[in-house]
Design a protein around this motif. Structure first.
Motif, PDB file in Angstrom:
ATOM      1  N   GLY A   1      62.624   9.122  63.566  1.00 59.23           N
ATOM      2  CA  GLY A   1      61.473   9.571  64.341  1.00 59.23           C
ATOM      3  C   GLY A   1      61.860  10.433  65.525  1.00 59.23           C
ATOM      4  N   LEU A   2      62.934  10.051  66.219  1.00 60.00           N
ATOM      5  CA  LEU A   2      63.357  10.828  67.385  1.00 60.00           C
ATOM      6  C   LEU A   2      64.020  12.145  66.971  1.00 60.00           C
ATOM      7  N   ALA A   3      64.695  12.143  65.821  1.00 61.52           N
ATOM      8  CA  ALA A   3      65.243  13.404  65.304  1.00 61.52           C
ATOM      9  C   ALA A   3      64.114  14.363  64.940  1.00 61.52           C
ATOM     10  N   ALA A   4      63.043  13.820  64.354  1.00 58.54           N
ATOM     11  CA  ALA A   4      61.872  14.639  64.027  1.00 58.54           C
ATOM     12  C   ALA A   4      61.208  15.173  65.289  1.00 58.54           C
ATOM     13  N   LEU A   5      61.220  14.374  66.348  1.00 56.89           N
ATOM     14  CA  LEU A   5      60.677  14.834  67.634  1.00 56.89           C
ATOM     15  C   LEU A   5      61.491  16.009  68.169  1.00 56.89           C
ATOM     16  N   CYS A   6      62.808  15.933  68.071  1.00 57.60           N
ATOM     17  CA  CYS A   6      63.653  17.046  68.511  1.00 57.60           C
ATOM     18  C   CYS A   6      63.328  18.320  67.733  1.00 57.60           C
ATOM     19  N   GLU A   7      63.070  18.176  66.435  1.00 62.52           N
ATOM     20  CA  GLU A   7      62.693  19.335  65.617  1.00 62.52           C
ATOM     21  C   GLU A   7      61.333  19.875  66.048  1.00 62.52           C
ATOM     22  N   GLU A   8      60.410  18.970  66.348  1.00 59.49           N
ATOM     23  CA  GLU A   8      59.089  19.385  66.825  1.00 59.49           C
ATOM     24  C   GLU A   8      59.205  20.166  68.136  1.00 59.49           C
ATOM     25  N   CYS A   9      60.078  19.694  69.009  1.00 62.09           N
ATOM     26  CA  CYS A   9      60.305  20.372  70.283  1.00 62.09           C
ATOM     27  C   CYS A   9      60.885  21.770  70.057  1.00 62.09           C
TER      28      CYS A   9
ATOM     29  N   PHE B   1      52.591  16.292  70.662  1.00 57.56           N
ATOM     30  CA  PHE B   1      53.615  15.927  69.691  1.00 57.56           C
ATOM     31  C   PHE B   1      53.154  14.769  68.813  1.00 57.56           C
ATOM     32  N   HIS B   2      53.619  14.781  67.572  1.00 59.04           N
ATOM     33  CA  HIS B   2      53.230  13.756  66.597  1.00 59.04           C
ATOM     34  C   HIS B   2      54.382  12.834  66.223  1.00 59.04           C
ATOM     35  N   GLN B   3      55.593  13.172  66.611  1.00 58.43           N
ATOM     36  CA  GLN B   3      56.767  12.392  66.214  1.00 58.43           C
ATOM     37  C   GLN B   3      57.324  11.614  67.406  1.00 58.43           C
ATOM     38  N   GLY B   4      58.078  10.567  67.088  1.00 57.12           N
ATOM     39  CA  GLY B   4      58.789   9.825  68.115  1.00 57.12           C
ATOM     40  C   GLY B   4      57.973   8.700  68.720  1.00 57.12           C
ATOM     41  N   HIS B   5      58.603   7.533  68.794  1.00 57.29           N
ATOM     42  CA  HIS B   5      57.972   6.349  69.392  1.00 57.29           C
ATOM     43  C   HIS B   5      59.066   5.323  69.624  1.00 57.29           C
ATOM     44  N   LEU B   6      58.950   4.572  70.709  1.00 56.12           N
ATOM     45  CA  LEU B   6      59.920   3.518  71.002  1.00 56.12           C
ATOM     46  C   LEU B   6      59.302   2.159  70.709  1.00 56.12           C
ATOM     47  N   GLU B   7      60.013   1.348  69.962  1.00 56.47           N
ATOM     48  CA  GLU B   7      59.531  -0.001  69.631  1.00 56.47           C
ATOM     49  C   GLU B   7      59.295  -0.796  70.919  1.00 56.47           C
ATOM     50  N   GLY B   8      58.198  -1.546  70.943  1.00 55.83           N
ATOM     51  CA  GLY B   8      57.870  -2.356  72.100  1.00 55.83           C
ATOM     52  C   GLY B   8      57.080  -1.629  73.167  1.00 55.83           C
ATOM     53  N   ASP B   9      56.737  -0.358  72.935  1.00 51.95           N
ATOM     54  CA  ASP B   9      56.039   0.448  73.932  1.00 51.95           C
ATOM     55  C   ASP B   9      54.539   0.172  73.874  1.00 51.95           C
ATOM     56  N   ASP B  10      54.004  -0.479  74.920  1.00 52.24           N
ATOM     57  CA  ASP B  10      52.577  -0.807  74.976  1.00 52.24           C
ATOM     58  C   ASP B  10      51.687   0.410  75.159  1.00 52.24           C
ATOM     59  N   THR B  11      52.283   1.549  75.543  1.00 54.40           N
ATOM     60  CA  THR B  11      51.467   2.715  75.885  1.00 54.40           C
ATOM     61  C   THR B  11      51.107   3.566  74.673  1.00 54.40           C
ATOM     62  N   ASP B  12      51.587   3.220  73.495  1.00 54.01           N
ATOM     63  CA  ASP B  12      51.375   4.022  72.284  1.00 54.01           C
ATOM     64  C   ASP B  12      52.122   5.347  72.337  1.00 54.01           C
TER      65      ASP B  12
END
Length: 356
Positions: A240-248, A198-209
């Motif tokens: 970004g998370l809405a785009a992730l849902c579309e990607e899914c 997946f290319h979409q979606g990310h949570l601010e503060g996430d050290d894992t990328d």
């Protein structure tokens, strides 16, 4: 004669144990050490209640203290070990085996771990499998030279693997390794049949990328649990998370989506914390669900119950864990049945013991 495919085992298959690493005063947990340890004790209690033991990595100087805090009936095998931090999901071994075949021994598999792209020292973490855990398993440890973390990988019963481009393409992990090359490596080392990145979606503060275990999780019945933000359309994460849902939806049109609400949490400096309800741990017939003492907790519990109707949903307060930008799944690694040596399983069933 061809070999039987042995892909990474989905998390909902039966497990004997969960690997945890006890927080110590040289980790980033130091400012909240007692609160964090209390959370770990709660996790241990719930893992045991879900009919699994705990393999607890612990610094030698902390062993006596741990033993004094655990009830004698707790199924905990304490392993004296040195480690940098407690994010066992990302450095403890993964397990592969023919789908649904619990009669065959599980194959422990490891990637290299370099602190999520050299962000933190992980030299001790990267040795945990070979120094402490591999000898507990029936089969020898299989090692890849590629840097990857367990939290970056999610699989279903058909061998369909999920990951995220943002995580894999951090050049501090594997240089200029392409997504196609990752696809090849995952098929080789994890024997998966298909890979979706997946290319979409990310949570601010996430050290894992952008680990997949904070964003999208499979269910056993053709479902996808997604950390969405439908409850807060004005939030910076919404698009970004809405785009992730579309990607899914594009990648899995036949799968039902179970969209989790997004909590809004900040640390004392005003920085957004990557609190995710998708960071749950499936533990036999239970789903241990991180909650954060937030207004969205009740909806998250309801959504997760709908996604896992045959499981008991067990809320676990993880508001302390998210202060260090992770949660419940991040601190844990499940060990499927018939992976550990019978002698190790027998010792797990004897209460609180020290592994020798």
């Amino acid at each position: 004669m061809t070999n039987t495919p042995s892909p990474l085992i989905p998390e909902w298959e039966a497990i004997d144990a969960v690997i945890l690493a006890w927080p110590h005063d040289q980790t980033d947990w130091a400012p909240w050490l007692e609160e964090t340890r209390a959370t770990y004790l709660q996790v241990i209690e719930q893992v045991n209640a879900a009919k699994a033991g705990v393999i607890l990595l612990c610094r030698e100087s902390d062993i006596a203290g741990v033993q004094s805090r655990l009830p004698a009936s707790a199924r905990v095998l304490i392993v004296s070990a040195e480690f940098n931090d407690t994010w066992a999901r990302d450095y403890a071994f993964l397990t592969c085996r023919a789908a649904g075949d619990t009669t065959s021994p599980g194959q422990p598999v490891e990637f290299q771990f370099n602190g999520w792209g050299n962000k933190f020292d992980a030299s001790l973490d990267n040795r945990v499998n070979q120094c402490y855990l591999a000898g507990m398993c029936q089969l020898p440890l299989k090692t890849s030279d590629v840097v990857a973390e367990g939290g970056a990988l999610e699989i279903d019963e058909n061998g369909h693997l999920l990951s995220t481009a943002q995580c894999l393409q951090n050049p501090e992990r594997n240089g200029k390794m392409t997504l196609a090359q990752y696809d090849d490596e995952f098929r080789k080392i994890l024997d998966c049949s298909e890979v979706t990145i997946f290319h979409q979606g990310h949570l601010e503060g996430d050290d894992t990328d952008g680990h997949i275990d904070t964003l999208v999780r499979f269910t056993p019945s053709q479902g996808l649990v997604i950390q969405a933000a439908d409850n807060c359309p004005e939030d910076s994460h919404f698009a970004g998370l809405a785009a992730l849902c579309e990607e899914c939806a594009d990648a899995f049109p036949a799968h039902e989506q179970f969209r989790l609400p997004l909590p809004e949490m900040y640390n004392d400096d005003g920085d957004r914390l990557p609190a995710s309800y998708a960071n749950f741990l499936i533990c036999n017939d239970a789903v241990l669900l991180p909650v954060y003492q937030q207004p969205q907790d009740a909806e998250a519990i309801a959504v997760t119950q709908a996604a896992f109707p045959d499981h008991t949903i067990v809320p676990v307060n993880c508001d302390t864990l998210v202060r260090q930008y992770g949660s419940l799944h991040c601190i844990s690694m499940q060990v499927p049945v018939n992976t550990l040596k019978p002698s190790v399983v027998a010792q797990l069933n004897k209460g609180v013991t020290l592994y020798a």
